[in-house]
Design a protein around this motif. Structure first.
Motif, PDB file in Angstrom:
ATOM      1  N   UNK A 189       0.735  -1.191   0.030  1.00  0.00           N
ATOM      2  CA  UNK A 189       0.073  -0.043  -0.026  1.00  0.00           C
ATOM      3  C   UNK A 189       0.905   1.353   0.075  1.00  0.00           C
ATOM      4  N   UNK A 190       1.956   1.310   0.711  1.00  0.00           N
ATOM      5  CA  UNK A 190       2.611   2.812   0.824  1.00  0.00           C
ATOM      6  C   UNK A 190       3.303   3.116  -0.630  1.00  0.00           C
ATOM      7  N   UNK A 191       3.854   1.846  -1.030  1.00  0.00           N
ATOM      8  CA  UNK A 191       4.216   1.935  -2.385  1.00  0.00           C
ATOM      9  C   UNK A 191       3.525   2.444  -3.473  1.00  0.00           C
ATOM     10  N   UNK A 194       2.313   6.200  -2.843  1.00  0.00           N
ATOM     11  CA  UNK A 194       3.406   7.059  -3.107  1.00  0.00           C
ATOM     12  C   UNK A 194       3.367   7.252  -4.849  1.00  0.00           C
ATOM     13  N   UNK A 195       3.104   6.018  -5.314  1.00  0.00           N
ATOM     14  CA  UNK A 195       3.543   5.912  -6.969  1.00  0.00           C
ATOM     15  C   UNK A 195       2.287   7.055  -7.508  1.00  0.00           C
ATOM     16  N   UNK A 196       1.097   6.823  -6.838  1.00  0.00           N
ATOM     17  CA  UNK A 196      -0.027   7.930  -7.087  1.00  0.00           C
ATOM     18  C   UNK A 196      -0.338   9.029  -6.424  1.00  0.00           C
ATOM     19  N   UNK A 211      -0.409   6.500   3.962  1.00  0.00           N
ATOM     20  CA  UNK A 211       0.917   5.868   4.111  1.00  0.00           C
ATOM     21  C   UNK A 211       1.030   5.456   5.690  1.00  0.00           C
ATOM     22  N   UNK A 212       0.623   6.081   6.414  1.00  0.00           N
ATOM     23  CA  UNK A 212       0.831   6.198   7.957  1.00  0.00           C
ATOM     24  C   UNK A 212      -0.138   5.011   8.479  1.00  0.00           C
ATOM     25  N   UNK A 213      -1.272   4.617   7.889  1.00  0.00           N
ATOM     26  CA  UNK A 213      -2.179   3.870   8.361  1.00  0.00           C
ATOM     27  C   UNK A 213      -2.476   2.693   7.453  1.00  0.00           C
ATOM     28  N   UNK A 214      -1.785   2.091   6.693  1.00  0.00           N
ATOM     29  CA  UNK A 214      -2.254   0.969   5.793  1.00  0.00           C
ATOM     30  C   UNK A 214      -3.100  -0.074   6.374  1.00  0.00           C
ATOM     31  N   UNK A 215      -3.893  -0.767   5.465  1.00  0.00           N
ATOM     32  CA  UNK A 215      -4.707  -1.765   6.193  1.00  0.00           C
ATOM     33  C   UNK A 215      -4.808  -3.112   5.427  1.00  0.00           C
ATOM     34  N   UNK A 216      -4.621  -4.363   5.780  1.00  0.00           N
ATOM     35  CA  UNK A 216      -4.266  -5.397   5.094  1.00  0.00           C
ATOM     36  C   UNK A 216      -5.811  -5.804   4.314  1.00  0.00           C
ATOM     37  N   UNK A 217      -6.780  -5.299   4.902  1.00  0.00           N
ATOM     38  CA  UNK A 217      -8.096  -5.541   4.344  1.00  0.00           C
ATOM     39  C   UNK A 217      -8.306  -7.014   3.877  1.00  0.00           C
TER      40      UNK A 217
END
Length: 234
Positions: A189-191, A194-196, A211-217
């Motif tokens: 998710x952070x990648x 950042x890409x978008x 980016x600080x709070x990504x979730x696995x879902x």
């Protein structure tokens, strides 16, 4: 190698995204054959394919673009053959456009972006792919286009507070659409954010917070694994 063949149609500027869902379908036991539809690449026939996955795209399903027009034809052919199909983001939209009419996809007045807990409908309990979901399912959503929710051939499986059709299946064809992005893992998710970043910030997203709070879902991802399992069992 599995004898169950999945046609992976890449509709984006790159054949595969950060999520590498094509590789995960392979790791789940499917034999994945990739075609870059965005670049005009399609199989000559659907003979021998057991399932189809349709990826996201920067385009709208309503656009008069050669690869989009061709993909509409492929989807209708697959539906007539009874080939299971799963689409994410644009993939969901073009499934709706091909099977329910081009007027089923429209440009929203504003973008819906961010992690959301989607309300799961009663129909999900008996759905082959969404049966694991409870009252809500969390995933990241990001879309400027939307699939209408009131077509008689659509069964809505989940909705957000700002979009009444986030996840759906066709009433008779083996086709499922997911507007959000359950395919992106917490590590990826952070990648991806950042890409978008530029596009997401233009659409009103707080990328630093994402980016600080990504979730696995994780619960949302069961729809992807169930699709693979369904194809392998057929």
């Amino acid at each position: 190698m599995s004898s169950r063949r999945l046609l992976y149609l890449g509709n984006g500027r790159k054949l595969a995204s950060v999520a590498r869902l094509d590789e995960r379908f392979g790791s789940w036991g499917l034999s994945v054959e990739r075609y870059w539809a965005y670049n005009g690449e399609f199989p000559g026939t659907l003979d021998g394919y057991d399932a189809i996955f349709l990826s996201g795209s920067p385009h709208g399903a309503y656009e008069d673009v050669p690869f989009i027009n061709r993909e509409h034809e492929l989807i209708r052919d697959a539906a007539e053959r009874g080939i299971p199909m799963l689409g994410i983001c644009f993939g969901s939209q073009i499934l709706a456009s091909a099977l329910c009419g081009r007027d089923q996809v429209f440009r929203r007045q504003s973008c819906e972006i961010g992690y959301k807990d989607l309300a799961v409908s009663a129909a999900a309990a008996s759905d082959p792919l969404a049966a694991d979901w409870r009252e809500t399912v969390r995933m990241f959503v990001w879309h400027n286009d939307e699939v209408r929710h009131d077509h008689p051939d659509m069964v809505v499986l989940a909705a957000s507070d700002d979009c009444p059709n986030q996840v759906w299946r066709h009433r008779t064809a083996p086709a499922w659409g997911i507007q959000g992005h359950p395919e992106v893992t917490r590590a990826q998710a952070p990648i991806w954010f950042e890409e978008n970043r530029a596009r997401m910030e233009k659409d009103g997203g707080d990328v630093d917070d994402f980016i600080a709070h990504p979730d696995e879902a994780l619960e949302a991802k069961t729809m992807l694994t169930r699709f693979a399992e369904m194809v392998l069992r057929a």
